[in-house]
Design a protein around this motif. Structure first.
Motif, PDB file in Angstrom:
ATOM      1  N   PHE A 113       0.839  -1.205   0.000  1.00 49.63           N
ATOM      2  CA  PHE A 113       0.000   0.000   0.000  1.00 49.63           C
ATOM      3  C   PHE A 113       0.873   1.254   0.000  1.00 49.63           C
ATOM      4  O   PHE A 113       1.954   1.271   0.596  1.00 49.63           O
ATOM      5  N   PHE A 114       0.352   2.260  -0.645  1.00 46.84           N
ATOM      6  CA  PHE A 114       0.944   3.600  -0.644  1.00 46.84           C
ATOM      7  C   PHE A 114      -0.131   4.502  -0.073  1.00 46.84           C
ATOM      8  O   PHE A 114      -1.305   4.394  -0.461  1.00 46.84           O
ATOM      9  N   MET A 115       0.231   5.371   0.847  1.00 53.23           N
ATOM     10  CA  MET A 115      -0.787   6.313   1.349  1.00 53.23           C
ATOM     11  C   MET A 115      -0.111   7.560   1.891  1.00 53.23           C
ATOM     12  O   MET A 115       0.941   7.494   2.521  1.00 53.23           O
ATOM     13  N   GLU A 116      -0.722   8.687   1.596  1.00 52.00           N
ATOM     14  CA  GLU A 116      -0.201   9.944   2.109  1.00 52.00           C
ATOM     15  C   GLU A 116      -0.951  10.303   3.383  1.00 52.00           C
ATOM     16  O   GLU A 116      -2.180  10.185   3.460  1.00 52.00           O
ATOM     17  N   VAL A 117      -0.192  10.707   4.386  1.00 56.19           N
ATOM     18  CA  VAL A 117      -0.728  10.905   5.728  1.00 56.19           C
ATOM     19  C   VAL A 117      -0.278  12.277   6.210  1.00 56.19           C
ATOM     20  O   VAL A 117       0.868  12.673   5.994  1.00 56.19           O
ATOM     21  N   HIS A 118      -1.153  12.987   6.857  1.00 55.08           N
ATOM     22  CA  HIS A 118      -0.824  14.348   7.315  1.00 55.08           C
ATOM     23  C   HIS A 118      -1.527  14.568   8.654  1.00 55.08           C
ATOM     24  O   HIS A 118      -2.650  14.111   8.861  1.00 55.08           O
ATOM     25  N   ASP A 119      -0.843  15.265   9.553  1.00 57.97           N
ATOM     26  CA  ASP A 119      -1.455  15.493  10.873  1.00 57.97           C
ATOM     27  C   ASP A 119      -2.534  16.576  10.832  1.00 57.97           C
ATOM     28  O   ASP A 119      -3.327  16.694  11.765  1.00 57.97           O
ATOM     29  N   ASN A 120      -2.585  17.334   9.754  1.00 53.11           N
ATOM     30  CA  ASN A 120      -3.591  18.394   9.643  1.00 53.11           C
ATOM     31  C   ASN A 120      -3.886  18.625   8.161  1.00 53.11           C
ATOM     32  O   ASN A 120      -3.532  19.667   7.589  1.00 53.11           O
ATOM     33  N   PRO A 121      -4.511  17.655   7.532  1.00 50.80           N
ATOM     34  CA  PRO A 121      -4.595  17.708   6.057  1.00 50.80           C
ATOM     35  C   PRO A 121      -5.321  18.938   5.520  1.00 50.80           C
ATOM     36  O   PRO A 121      -5.011  19.384   4.411  1.00 50.80           O
ATOM     37  N   ASP A 122      -6.234  19.501   6.293  1.00 51.38           N
ATOM     38  CA  ASP A 122      -6.925  20.687   5.761  1.00 51.38           C
ATOM     39  C   ASP A 122      -5.985  21.871   5.608  1.00 51.38           C
ATOM     40  O   ASP A 122      -6.290  22.827   4.902  1.00 51.38           O
ATOM     41  N   GLN A 123      -4.840  21.799   6.292  1.00 53.09           N
ATOM     42  CA  GLN A 123      -3.841  22.861   6.150  1.00 53.09           C
ATOM     43  C   GLN A 123      -2.636  22.400   5.327  1.00 53.09           C
ATOM     44  O   GLN A 123      -1.638  23.126   5.252  1.00 53.09           O
ATOM     45  N   ALA A 124      -2.700  21.229   4.756  1.00 52.64           N
ATOM     46  CA  ALA A 124      -1.545  20.711   4.014  1.00 52.64           C
ATOM     47  C   ALA A 124      -1.241  21.611   2.825  1.00 52.64           C
ATOM     48  O   ALA A 124      -2.142  22.215   2.242  1.00 52.64           O
ATOM     49  N   LEU A 125       0.048  21.686   2.479  1.00 51.16           N
ATOM     50  CA  LEU A 125       0.451  22.552   1.363  1.00 51.16           C
ATOM     51  C   LEU A 125       0.159  21.925   0.006  1.00 51.16           C
ATOM     52  O   LEU A 125       0.273  22.579  -1.020  1.00 51.16           O
ATOM     53  N   SER A 126      -0.185  20.654  -0.019  1.00 49.79           N
ATOM     54  CA  SER A 126      -0.588  20.005  -1.276  1.00 49.79           C
ATOM     55  C   SER A 126      -1.453  18.801  -0.956  1.00 49.79           C
ATOM     56  O   SER A 126      -1.290  18.191   0.106  1.00 49.79           O
ATOM     57  N   ASP A 127      -2.343  18.472  -1.849  1.00 45.99           N
ATOM     58  CA  ASP A 127      -3.162  17.251  -1.756  1.00 45.99           C
ATOM     59  C   ASP A 127      -3.919  17.121  -0.444  1.00 45.99           C
ATOM     60  O   ASP A 127      -4.242  16.001  -0.011  1.00 45.99           O
ATOM     61  N   GLY A 128      -4.261  18.246   0.182  1.00 42.40           N
ATOM     62  CA  GLY A 128      -4.991  18.198   1.445  1.00 42.40           C
ATOM     63  C   GLY A 128      -6.265  17.385   1.393  1.00 42.40           C
ATOM     64  O   GLY A 128      -6.510  16.558   2.277  1.00 42.40           O
ATOM     65  N   PRO A 129      -7.087  17.562   0.368  1.00 40.10           N
ATOM     66  CA  PRO A 129      -8.394  16.886   0.397  1.00 40.10           C
ATOM     67  C   PRO A 129      -8.323  15.369   0.370  1.00 40.10           C
ATOM     68  O   PRO A 129      -9.310  14.712   0.698  1.00 40.10           O
ATOM     69  N   ASN A 130      -7.200  14.798  -0.065  1.00 37.92           N
ATOM     70  CA  ASN A 130      -7.191  13.338  -0.104  1.00 37.92           C
ATOM     71  C   ASN A 130      -6.202  12.682   0.857  1.00 37.92           C
ATOM     72  O   ASN A 130      -6.254  11.462   1.035  1.00 37.92           O
ATOM     73  N   GLN A 131      -5.320  13.433   1.521  1.00 36.30           N
ATOM     74  CA  GLN A 131      -4.434  12.784   2.485  1.00 36.30           C
ATOM     75  C   GLN A 131      -5.236  12.276   3.685  1.00 36.30           C
ATOM     76  O   GLN A 131      -6.196  12.895   4.124  1.00 36.30           O
ATOM     77  N   LEU A 132      -4.774  11.154   4.221  1.00 39.36           N
ATOM     78  CA  LEU A 132      -5.383  10.614   5.449  1.00 39.36           C
ATOM     79  C   LEU A 132      -4.948  11.455   6.646  1.00 39.36           C
ATOM     80  O   LEU A 132      -3.782  11.836   6.754  1.00 39.36           O
ATOM     81  N   ASN A 133      -5.845  11.685   7.567  1.00 37.53           N
ATOM     82  CA  ASN A 133      -5.404  12.238   8.858  1.00 37.53           C
ATOM     83  C   ASN A 133      -4.958  11.071   9.749  1.00 37.53           C
ATOM     84  O   ASN A 133      -5.105   9.898   9.391  1.00 37.53           O
ATOM     85  N   LEU A 134      -4.403  11.405  10.910  1.00 43.06           N
ATOM     86  CA  LEU A 134      -3.814  10.338  11.724  1.00 43.06           C
ATOM     87  C   LEU A 134      -4.850   9.348  12.260  1.00 43.06           C
ATOM     88  O   LEU A 134      -4.584   8.136  12.262  1.00 43.06           O
TER      89      LEU A 134
END
Lengths: 260, 260, 260, 260
Positions: A221-242
């Motif tokens: 699996f490949f997955m992008e993960v962000h602790d605050n995706p709504d503020q991510a500098l790219s791909d916010g709408p589809n990154q997983l939150n923690l």
């Protein structure tokens, strides 16, 4: 049986501090699944094909590689990043364990050959415009250059405008190429160009897509993960939150066992 | 928890004998999964939209209903069949428990209203040309006619020519319509018109598609099963044979538990 | 050389008065192109597959046929309408010159056979889900029933969700079926389901699409025309208004001459 | 009114001799249309994204530029070629008048910026995966870099697997970007990957597609021409032969006049 590849990290290296923080978050959450997943940290030093020229691209190659090397050493984790022009293959391969070829570039022969020549594992994202049976071609280019370690990552196929669809039946077709098939959990729910200057996405659907892929039977699996995706500098709408990431891991393990 | 719908049977009523035999085969195999699946026998009395005019269509409505009624009584199983023009709704509803609206016809208002008026459950197959968010419209037509018992069955979406793709993300979208979502395991691997006078298919992929749908989380399954699909009078290339059917059931149960 | 078919009229018979008015408007505008176009008046008595059950459907078969017959007699013009279930073929054929099979229904064998049996010309709209090479099948069904007078109308192909695309190259492919190819100028710019309860459309693009089809070389045109499309009871967004209709006719003539 | 751009030449610089021969053939045929078409010679020095690694790529940048410069001087014709990585922009711009960005690369920011920085005209091919309304983004990247001379070339959109469709309605949408719209006559009939190791194509349909585009109203044409396309080293199935090319030019002129 055996551990599967789990390529996880933020879309972009937003800062040294943020990349380190994300590595820590992910490290803590994957630890207990060491028998199930071999974690590879993923982050991009350059978002080289953003929809718009106005949006952030990342720290660039030199600074990005310095940060990836630090994460590799401090967390004792293999690292993956994507390259965009052939001159980047060699310096990037001095640091990273897996070179990734972006989907739009999966037919660029020079880029594939430069990546192959480094001897590193090469992960080719399937172009949104490429049929599953045709994904053998880029894999052959890499193998014919003497590098047997090519992987294919499914990340969705063009379906009308501003939409992607995952052809799960195509996962079956791609097995014939004899390369590991990785499932990109978060780009497959992207809505390309769907928000004007940036792409939209449907984060809440991503875990379902991954569980379906686990039931279908993929190699990682490949997955992008962000602790605050709504503020991510790219791909916010589809990154997983923690929380979504944390809940997903045991489900993927359970589904894999159910179909084994 | 609870038993899920399992709509299973041969594509066409090829003969009274064959339909009875198939009901017996399926009955024997679903018995042990009574806690997991509520079996509904499925078979068509008329293949009313075959690619070519040269191919068999089935026994017709009167004879077909007689056979379905016999199966219903002898196997104590609810039965489902599809209707094609509005005059068929009433006589068919006297026998069958679930009236099915074919995908091409899912926007034919008179057919939907005639089916709704019978008070039977109405299973609407999602048109290959309909967006998931638009499947609320046929469901509303049925509900506004006073029948709350409408279901949606996903059977694949047009993707270029002679090919279908299942948009699993669309399963998520369709939940908003508040109707049970059934996954058609065998039509979704059809290759429409792909063999000239008849449609092709990829039977070997069908079980993977169903397991992925189970992991995604659907409310039931539809699948066509044949004891000798290579000799079937319709849809041979995509019907499950009995070994595939038998192996699939416990997998679906296990995957469902894995994601619960 | 020779006059081409020009099927033109309002989408729906909104009222006897409105249908008569539209026939008059169109009659006045086509008169001077008698060497170029053989006008056929078109209007539907029942919009039988509207997206939503809440929207108007038309006057029904009996009243609709009465109005079509009046127009046929008063304007001395052949008339075309569409049928939806096989029982309609016979009564409709007593009035109209061309029976039209809606696109969603182009594979319904009984409907095709009932239309063929009337001996009238049968115009089959190409399903949004049908490949150009597969459009030979419905034509064969009609011919094998003894009716040689089948036509194919291109009206766009499913392209993702809520969008259609015209595959002009498919017009070339369809010539092999040996039936006249008609180009539907106004449905091809429909956005199916794109406005929630109704379909959207792009009227302003329709004339360009028709001119392109004329340059490609088709055998006739279909177009819906309304004197006040923003108030039309159906298909408002894509029907031509009278100025667009009037400007288009000489352009189609000129383009045809340019490629002859 | 005024002359339109006519970008024409062989797909690949197969040899110095062949490129010169083709320039001569085309030169002779466009001469009489000097009021209608401004001819730009086109040929690629590197087919950088061939399906397979086994097929010829061309003479490379240095040798290719030498040949293009010779043609430019001997035939007094502007020349166009495509670039694949950003380092190529500067040396290529020293010779060619129009830098072309391949469709797969139309979102690669560095390549667009490097091309823009040369001050040459930049012709961006529309990605097979890009919506018409989104083609404003690459054009903006070029303009924001200070280069106003960007063009868009339509070459077809992904439609299922191994097939492209031209969305003529999208030509209308793209006008809003304020850049000239060029129609690629020969790539739009490509069947990508359709012949296994190479792409297939439908040369005989290409002239129809161009005439339709002329009727729609585009600002120029792109077409690959070969004196013996069945023996061409690349894109043989879709390149025009000389008779098709010769017959097409007056038709395009006539259609343009018909819609003016």
């Amino acid at each position: 049986g055996g551990a599967q590849l789990l390529i996880a990290g933020p879309c972009m290296i937003e800062s040294e501090q943020h990349a380190m923080t994300m590595a820590k978050h992910i490290s803590q959450r994957v630890k207990q699944y060491a028998d199930n997943f071999l974690w590879v940290f993923k982050a991009s030093f350059d978002k080289a094909n953003r929809s718009s020229g106005d949006t952030p691209r990342g720290p660039g190659m030199d600074e990005g590689l310095r940060i990836l090397e630090r994460i590799k050493n401090e967390f004792n984790v293999p690292v993956l990043t994507d390259i965009h022009e052939s001159y980047q293959a060699k310096p990037v391969a001095e640091v990273v364990d897996i070179l990734q070829i972006p989907a739009f570039l999966c037919r660029q022969t020079d880029l594939l050959l430069a990546a192959a020549a480094t001897g590193r594992v090469v992960n080719v994202k399937k172009g949104q415009f490429v049929a599953p049976h045709d994904m053998g071609r880029p894999i052959e280019k890499i193998r014919e250059a003497g590098n047997p370690a090519a992987m294919i990552t499914e990340r969705g196929t063009s379906f009308g405008y501003n939409n992607l669809v995952v052809d799960y039946a195509g996962l079956y077709v791609m097995r014939q190429h004899g390369a590991p098939i990785i499932f990109d959990t978060t780009h497959c729910v992207q809505l390309p160009g769907g928000m004007g200057k940036v792409s939209g996405g449907r984060r809440e659907v991503a875990p379902y897509m991954a569980k379906a892929a686990a039931a279908f039977g993929v190699d990682g699996f490949f997955m992008e993960v962000h602790d605050n995706p709504d503020q991510a500098l790219s791909d916010g709408p589809n990154q997983l939150n923690l929380p979504l990431f944390e809940e997903l891991l045991p489900r993927l393990v359970a589904v894999r066992e159910a179909v084994s």
